[in-house]
Scaffold this active site. Structure first.
Site, short mmCIF file in Angstrom:
data_model
loop_
_atom_site.label_atom_id
_atom_site.label_comp_id
_atom_site.label_asym_id
_atom_site.label_seq_id
_atom_site.Cartn_x
_atom_site.Cartn_y
_atom_site.Cartn_z
N GLU A 1 54.94 58.47 -44.49
CA GLU A 1 55.34 57.95 -43.18
C GLU A 1 55.82 59.08 -42.28
OE1 GLU A 1 57.14 53.62 -43.90
OE2 GLU A 1 58.00 55.14 -45.20
N SER B 1 65.65 52.18 -51.02
CA SER B 1 66.33 51.55 -49.89
C SER B 1 67.82 51.49 -50.20
CB SER B 1 65.78 50.14 -49.70
OG SER B 1 66.74 49.32 -49.06
N HIS C 1 36.84 49.23 -40.27
CA HIS C 1 37.71 48.23 -39.61
C HIS C 1 38.75 47.67 -40.58
CE1 HIS C 1 34.61 48.11 -36.42
NE2 HIS C 1 33.78 48.15 -37.45
N LYS D 1 63.05 48.59 -53.85
CA LYS D 1 62.13 49.35 -52.98
C LYS D 1 61.83 50.76 -53.46
CE LYS D 1 60.69 48.26 -49.40
NZ LYS D 1 61.26 48.02 -48.07
#
Ligand code: ARG
Length: 479
Positions: free
Chosen positions: A315, A302, A181, A308
């Site tokens: 992803e 970024s 979880h 970043k």
């Protein structure tokens, strides 16, 4: 697998320029009973060369093998067969070199190859399609394609497994919190986590191998739907193409694409698996976790925020699973409720399969490289491990002392609850809080992360002996 072929998109998109003698797309091949050609809109709908050129290899090999069957059937002489085979080989070589052989009036890869052959070897080329229909031809090409891609993907999965095994050995002694979880649950060795990926991939391989077997029946000889009228040697042709079997019913052979569904099913299980590990790697590389550093080459910056370093590789692997699922749904939807035997809807079977296979291939490649280069931040991970990870161990120790598990669970639960309300670790609570725990001082000493892991040397558990056994088995699976 690199598949080089001319870019046919631009060529075939152009409206075909018809002369009075030509009948446009496909007309030269099947236009005998037609007075004119297709409407331009119909051509646009009909043409499949822009995508089925991907099958050129299988199509040409299929035709070469077909000539063997035609010799056995008495349709071709061996001399004619040799001329055809050398013509077909020449086309294959030229296409592999990227020569532009296709023209706008080629409807699909089958017709394109036959046209080029006939232009090169003359009227003999017109005998190639004897006893064959594009219906059994395309089914053969497509099955061969699925078999080859399945083989390539199995090999690629083994590459990923090889890397996972190596990394498991690197992280044999390093602990991490195991999660359920997404809450810290119990300590596990990082190796154990990595091997979970290894063993799941084992099943992906067997699903792909099963798809290979399902595809491994050769349709040639089935004709359009009723079977070839010539005494065609199907076994000979199948053996030449590497099919272990021939299809047993010509309607089944030309109608059904369940082998492609099975292949997509296998790819989707793989895609979902990759997406879930990708998700772990995304989360673990956040500054909140700080568990993992991905190799720089698999991250990107970024355009606005200079600080970043985004885990784009993972992803995208996560996102591509959605794309593959789209392919699966797409093919199922095309096939649902189709009447027997061949229907032109079946032309829609190829793109989702090509796309999903290519997507799986690149995702596997990236995942393999990411696993090979990522670095677990073992010290930072240890610092984040909460003592409550040992709550189950304390309950287990109480059970060993004779307390029923439910009571033990309750006693430990109370300790944890008290610790939580006081904002301390349950291990730091004073002795009076531990009054329900018999032999508390001794038990407390046994509560370490390493001891917790090492209590689990059961087969498949996270203990280091179990991991050694898992590694040994993994090594033998890869041999
Ligand atoms: N391009 C077609 C396909 O992919 C080949 C088979 C065409 N058969 C036919 N009867 N029109 O399905």
């Amino acid at each position: 697998m690199v598949r080089k072929v001319q870019s046919v998109k631009s060529k075939t998109k152009k409206k075909s320029a018809k002369t009075s003698k030509e009948k446009g797309v496909g007309g030269a091949m099947w236009g005998g009973r037609f007075a004119g050609g297709m409407a331009p809109s119909m051509e646009q709908l009909s043409v499949s060369l822009p995508f089925d050129h991907e099958l050129y290899h299988e199509d040409i090999e299929g035709s070469m093998a077909h000539t063997l069957g035609l010799v056995a059937a008495g349709v071709l002489t061996t001399q004619e067969r040799d001329l055809m085979i050398s013509g077909l080989k020449g086309i294959l070589t030229d296409l592999e070199m990227g020569l532009e052989l296709f023209i706008p009036s080629d409807e699909d890869i089958h017709m394109a190859v036959e046209r080029i052959l006939t232009e090169r070897i003359g009227d003999l080329g017109k005998k190639l399609h004897t006893g064959r229909s594009r219906n059994d031809q395309v089914a053969t090409d497509f099955r061969l394609y699925v078999m080859r891609r399945a083989e390539d993907l199995v090999e690629q999965i083994e590459g990923l497994q090889f890397v996972l095994l190596k990394r498991a050995k690197d992280y044999r002694k390093d602990l991490m919190p195991g999660y359920t979880h997404m809450q810290q649950a119990q300590p596990v060795y990082i190796a154990h986590y990595l091997l979970s990926f290894f063993y799941a991939l084992e099943r992906d391989k067997s699903r792909l191998e099963h798809a290979w077997e399902t595809a491994g029946e050769m349709p040639l000889g089935s004709g359009a739907l009723a079977g070839s009228a010539f005494p065609y040697k199907r076994d000979l042709v199948a053996a030449r193409l590497g099919f272990p079997h021939v299809t047993r019913n010509s309607i089944d052979a030309t109608s059904h694409r369940d082998f492609a569904l099975e292949f997509l099913g296998a790819l989707n299980c793989l895609g979902v698996l990759l997406s879930s590990y990708a998700e772990d790697f995304v989360i673990w590389s956040t500054s909140e976790f700080g568990f993992l550093k991905l190799g720089e080459a698999y991250t990107s910056g970024s355009s606005m925020m200079p600080q970043k370093r985004n885990p784009d590789s993972m992803e995208l692997v996560r996102g591509k699973a959605g794309r593959m699922l789209g392919a699966y749904t797409r093919l199922f939807t095309v096939l649902k409720g189709l009447p027997h035997a061949y229907d032109r809807d079946l032309q829609e079977d190829k793109e989702p399969v090509f796309d999903a296979a290519e997507t799986a291939e690149v995702c596997l490649q990236v995942m393999t490289e990411v696993v090979a280069t990522m670095e677990f931040q073992c010290k930072a991970i240890l610092k984040k491990m909460q003592p409550a990870l040992l709550a189950t161990d304390l309950a287990d120790l109480l059970v060993e002392k004779g307390m029923p598990f439910r009571d033990a669970h309750h006693v430990v639960g109370k300790l944890i609850g008290e610790a939580e309300s006081k904002g301390v670790s349950f291990l730091d609570l004073p002795a009076k809080s531990w009054k329900d725990v018999p032999n508390a001082a001794v038990l407390r000493k046994k509560l370490t992360f390493v001891a917790s892991a090492e209590r689990r040397n059961i087969q498949g558990g996270t203990g280091s002996q179990s991991i050694a056994a898992q590694i040994k088995e993994a090594e033998s699976l890869l041999k």
